[in-house]
Design a protein around this motif. Structure first.
Motif, PDB file in Angstrom:
ATOM      1  N   UNK A  93       0.801  -1.211   0.000  1.00 43.22           N
ATOM      2  CA  UNK A  93       0.000   0.000   0.000  1.00 43.22           C
ATOM      3  C   UNK A  93       0.837   1.266   0.000  1.00 43.22           C
ATOM      4  N   UNK A  94       1.807   1.309   0.877  1.00 44.87           N
ATOM      5  CA  UNK A  94       2.643   2.504   1.020  1.00 44.87           C
ATOM      6  C   UNK A  94       3.415   2.815  -0.253  1.00 44.87           C
ATOM      7  N   UNK A  95       3.908   1.772  -0.928  1.00 47.71           N
ATOM      8  CA  UNK A  95       4.729   2.034  -2.116  1.00 47.71           C
ATOM      9  C   UNK A  95       3.949   2.748  -3.205  1.00 47.71           C
ATOM     10  N   UNK A  96       2.644   2.454  -3.323  1.00 49.45           N
ATOM     11  CA  UNK A  96       1.825   3.173  -4.309  1.00 49.45           C
ATOM     12  C   UNK A  96       1.961   4.674  -4.150  1.00 49.45           C
ATOM     13  N   UNK A  97       1.918   5.128  -2.908  1.00 48.17           N
ATOM     14  CA  UNK A  97       1.994   6.555  -2.626  1.00 48.17           C
ATOM     15  C   UNK A  97       3.440   7.052  -2.743  1.00 48.17           C
ATOM     16  N   UNK A  98       4.376   6.309  -2.183  1.00 50.34           N
ATOM     17  CA  UNK A  98       5.781   6.753  -2.215  1.00 50.34           C
ATOM     18  C   UNK A  98       6.280   6.929  -3.642  1.00 50.34           C
ATOM     19  N   UNK A 150     -22.023  -4.915 -10.204  1.00 56.53           N
ATOM     20  CA  UNK A 150     -22.836  -4.423 -11.316  1.00 56.53           C
ATOM     21  C   UNK A 150     -22.690  -2.932 -11.520  1.00 56.53           C
ATOM     22  N   UNK A 151     -23.806  -2.229 -11.597  1.00 56.87           N
ATOM     23  CA  UNK A 151     -23.781  -0.776 -11.827  1.00 56.87           C
ATOM     24  C   UNK A 151     -23.359   0.010 -10.596  1.00 56.87           C
ATOM     25  N   UNK A 152     -23.234  -0.648  -9.459  1.00 59.07           N
ATOM     26  CA  UNK A 152     -22.888   0.056  -8.226  1.00 59.07           C
ATOM     27  C   UNK A 152     -21.388   0.299  -8.083  1.00 59.07           C
ATOM     28  N   UNK A 153     -20.573  -0.427  -8.839  1.00 55.65           N
ATOM     29  CA  UNK A 153     -19.121  -0.382  -8.643  1.00 55.65           C
ATOM     30  C   UNK A 153     -18.434   0.266  -9.835  1.00 55.65           C
ATOM     31  N   UNK A 154     -17.362   1.016  -9.535  1.00 58.34           N
ATOM     32  CA  UNK A 154     -16.498   1.569 -10.566  1.00 58.34           C
ATOM     33  C   UNK A 154     -15.052   1.242 -10.248  1.00 58.34           C
ATOM     34  N   UNK A 155     -14.178   1.399 -11.224  1.00 57.80           N
ATOM     35  CA  UNK A 155     -12.773   1.022 -11.097  1.00 57.80           C
ATOM     36  C   UNK A 155     -11.893   2.165 -11.591  1.00 57.80           C
ATOM     37  N   UNK A 156     -10.770   2.413 -10.907  1.00 57.70           N
ATOM     38  CA  UNK A 156      -9.839   3.418 -11.409  1.00 57.70           C
ATOM     39  C   UNK A 156      -8.405   3.046 -11.037  1.00 57.70           C
ATOM     40  N   UNK A 157      -7.450   3.448 -11.864  1.00 55.44           N
ATOM     41  CA  UNK A 157      -6.046   3.156 -11.570  1.00 55.44           C
ATOM     42  C   UNK A 157      -5.525   4.027 -10.441  1.00 55.44           C
ATOM     43  N   UNK A 158      -4.378   3.653  -9.924  1.00 60.65           N
ATOM     44  CA  UNK A 158      -3.756   4.431  -8.860  1.00 60.65           C
ATOM     45  C   UNK A 158      -3.641   5.894  -9.279  1.00 60.65           C
ATOM     46  N   UNK A 159      -3.994   6.833  -8.409  1.00 58.19           N
ATOM     47  CA  UNK A 159      -3.873   8.255  -8.778  1.00 58.19           C
ATOM     48  C   UNK A 159      -2.419   8.682  -8.952  1.00 58.19           C
ATOM     49  N   UNK A 160      -2.252   9.883  -9.460  1.00 62.07           N
ATOM     50  CA  UNK A 160      -0.924  10.448  -9.692  1.00 62.07           C
ATOM     51  C   UNK A 160      -0.661  11.581  -8.713  1.00 62.07           C
ATOM     52  N   UNK A 161       0.602  11.910  -8.573  1.00 59.89           N
ATOM     53  CA  UNK A 161       0.989  13.100  -7.821  1.00 59.89           C
ATOM     54  C   UNK A 161       2.152  13.727  -8.589  1.00 59.89           C
ATOM     55  N   UNK A 162       3.354  13.732  -8.020  1.00 55.13           N
ATOM     56  CA  UNK A 162       4.518  14.231  -8.762  1.00 55.13           C
ATOM     57  C   UNK A 162       4.855  13.293  -9.916  1.00 55.13           C
ATOM     58  N   UNK A 163       4.676  12.001  -9.699  1.00 58.37           N
ATOM     59  CA  UNK A 163       4.892  10.968 -10.714  1.00 58.37           C
ATOM     60  C   UNK A 163       3.631  10.118 -10.771  1.00 58.37           C
ATOM     61  N   UNK A 164       3.661   9.059 -11.578  1.00 58.20           N
ATOM     62  CA  UNK A 164       2.469   8.225 -11.699  1.00 58.20           C
ATOM     63  C   UNK A 164       2.878   6.771 -11.867  1.00 58.20           C
TER      64      UNK A 164
END
Length: 441
Positions: free
Chosen positions: A216-221, A303-317
């Motif tokens: 989890x932490x590495x995604x942000x770091x 179903x229609x209740x759920x959505x999906x998105x990739x890890x957000x970006x900050x300085x890098x992505x």
């Protein structure tokens, strides 16, 4: 079978090497070792086709993720013969190669016309190569995976919430593209009442015992600028692991944990995060993509209740790579037959069916098929996520490196001990000691 899946299979069939699989090495039975999770069930179903073609029965040894590394690394280190084939974690590749646990596959790939250029590049580097970025292959990319996010699309689409959110933050309530936006959404939903129930902002990884909080932490770091070492000088970590930007990233992760997670979130990994989402506790959850098919099928939140998105970006992505490659165990007495399973599994029509059953193919002809992005509601998020992956150390001493990070970041993020700078400074020391013992610095 869905119409799109049929199209994928049809496309793949045009490239298939030979469905007859001539000149197979024979074995009465092969044992494949992996983790116990939904994709393993899909592989059992898929492998029935291999048995039908070859007569070789497939036996499976699946263990829970919490025991997966200990169980199978002990098996490999003891030169055990339980596993003929193993789907090993991406971080095992260095140790497995250098310690002779896996059969090197270069000659076999050349003989059978299996080309690594046919697979998603990041999965080849992550799952197959050692040393990294060299053409030395110890596995075939088997299960693409990456940390991403799901969200309660039905909550986001409530007109009254959209209106309130935009008035407060000045932009639409939608899947976040930056971590600032993600935190705003998490704060907005934290302890809000929806449909008569108190809900919370986000579920994030905090588990201490295996690898959870590190994943989890590495995604942000990564997105704040953390690097494992100096790109120009391997194993030089001072000022890279503990850079000012990395410190800010770790501080952010703690702030998200403190502000916006449900009660009792001090030991959350894959199962707990998915459960928080399925129970209607959270607006968003961090989790590996392998959970997405099951969540989409869930009667209460799918179903229609759920959505999906990739890890957000900050300085890098970037996003933390998960997933595994499939290898032949060098201690097996059935190595030739095990290689034929890999030959079969590499075929484009088999890979297309693997995706259709719920596995995550790494083959370009599958993921680049014209209709792939529309083949499942989460397919585009998977493609976008796999395009930005970065992985943890794959060094032979990765277990020691992982244990050190688990301890340092959990003590800071969850236990609240010390500062982010102290945690990362300590991590530089820990990792330096490991690499000194290995004779690398």
């Amino acid at each position: 079978m869905q119409k799109t899946s049929k199209a994928l299979l049809g496309l793949a069939a045009a490239f298939v090497m030979s469905s007859a699989l001539p000149n197979l090495a024979k074995a009465d039975e092969l044992t494949l070792c992996w983790a116990a999770w939904d994709p393993a069930n899909a592989l059992v179903e898929l492998s029935k086709d291999f048995t039908a073609k070859t007569g070789t029965q497939m036996k499976f040894e699946f263990v829970p993720w919490t025991s997966y590394a200990d169980r199978f690394l002990n098996e490999l280190n003891s030169h055990g013969k339980l596993c003929d084939l193993i789907i090993g974690d991406s971080q095992w590749i260095g140790g497995a190669a250098e310690n002779g646990h896996y059969v090197k596959l270069n000659d076999f790939f050349d003989k059978e016309g299996i080309k690594m250029d046919d697979f998603v590049p990041a999965t080849v580097v992550g799952y197959s190569e050692w040393p990294k970025n060299t053409p030395n292959y110890w596995a075939l990319p088997a299960m693409g995976d990456v940390v991403g996010w799901t969200y309660r699309k039905d909550w986001f689409e409530k007109p009254e919430l959209q209106k309130e959110f935009k008035a407060k933050y000045g932009h639409d309530l939608a899947a976040p593209k930056t971590y600032d936006e993600l935190k705003q959404i998490a704060e907005f939903f934290q302890k809000r009442e929806i449909d008569g129930k108190t809900v919370y902002g986000a579920s994030i990884y905090t588990e201490r015992g295996s690898e959870g909080i590190t994943m989890g932490v590495t995604n942000v770091l990564y997105d704040w600028g953390f690097q494992y070492d100096n790109p120009k000088k391997p194993y030089e970590m001072e000022g890279f692991v503990n850079s000012d930007d990395a410190v800010k990233g770790l501080e952010f992760y703690k702030s998200l944990y403190d502000c916006c997670t449900p009660p009792g979130s001090s030991n959350v990994y894959m199962v707990e995060s998915a459960d928080a989402f399925k129970s209607g506790q959270v607006a968003m959850q961090m989790n590996f993509a392998f959970t997405w098919p099951g969540l989409h099928k869930d009667e209460k939140v799918g179903g229609d209740r759920i959505g999906f998105f990739p890890n957000p970006a900050e300085k890098a992505h970037f996003a933390q790579l998960g997933g595994q490659g499939i290898s032949v165990v060098s201690y097996s007495d059935k190595r030739d037959a095990a290689l034929q399973y890999i030959k079969w599994f590499a075929q484009p029509d088999v890979q297309a069916k693997w995706w259709e059953l719920g596995g995550f193919s790494c083959l370009n002809s599958v993921v680049n098929a014209p209709d792939f992005a529309k083949s499942q509601p989460y397919a585009q998020a998977f493609l976008d996520s796999m395009a930005i992956v970065k992985d943890f150390w794959a060094e032979p001493s990765y277990a020691s490196l992982l244990q050190a990070m688990q301890k340092r970041v959990h003590n800071y993020v969850v236990a609240g001990n010390g500062t982010a700078k102290e945690a990362l400074d300590g991590l530089v020391k820990d990792w330096s000691d490991v690499f000194k013992d290995d004779g690398k610095i």
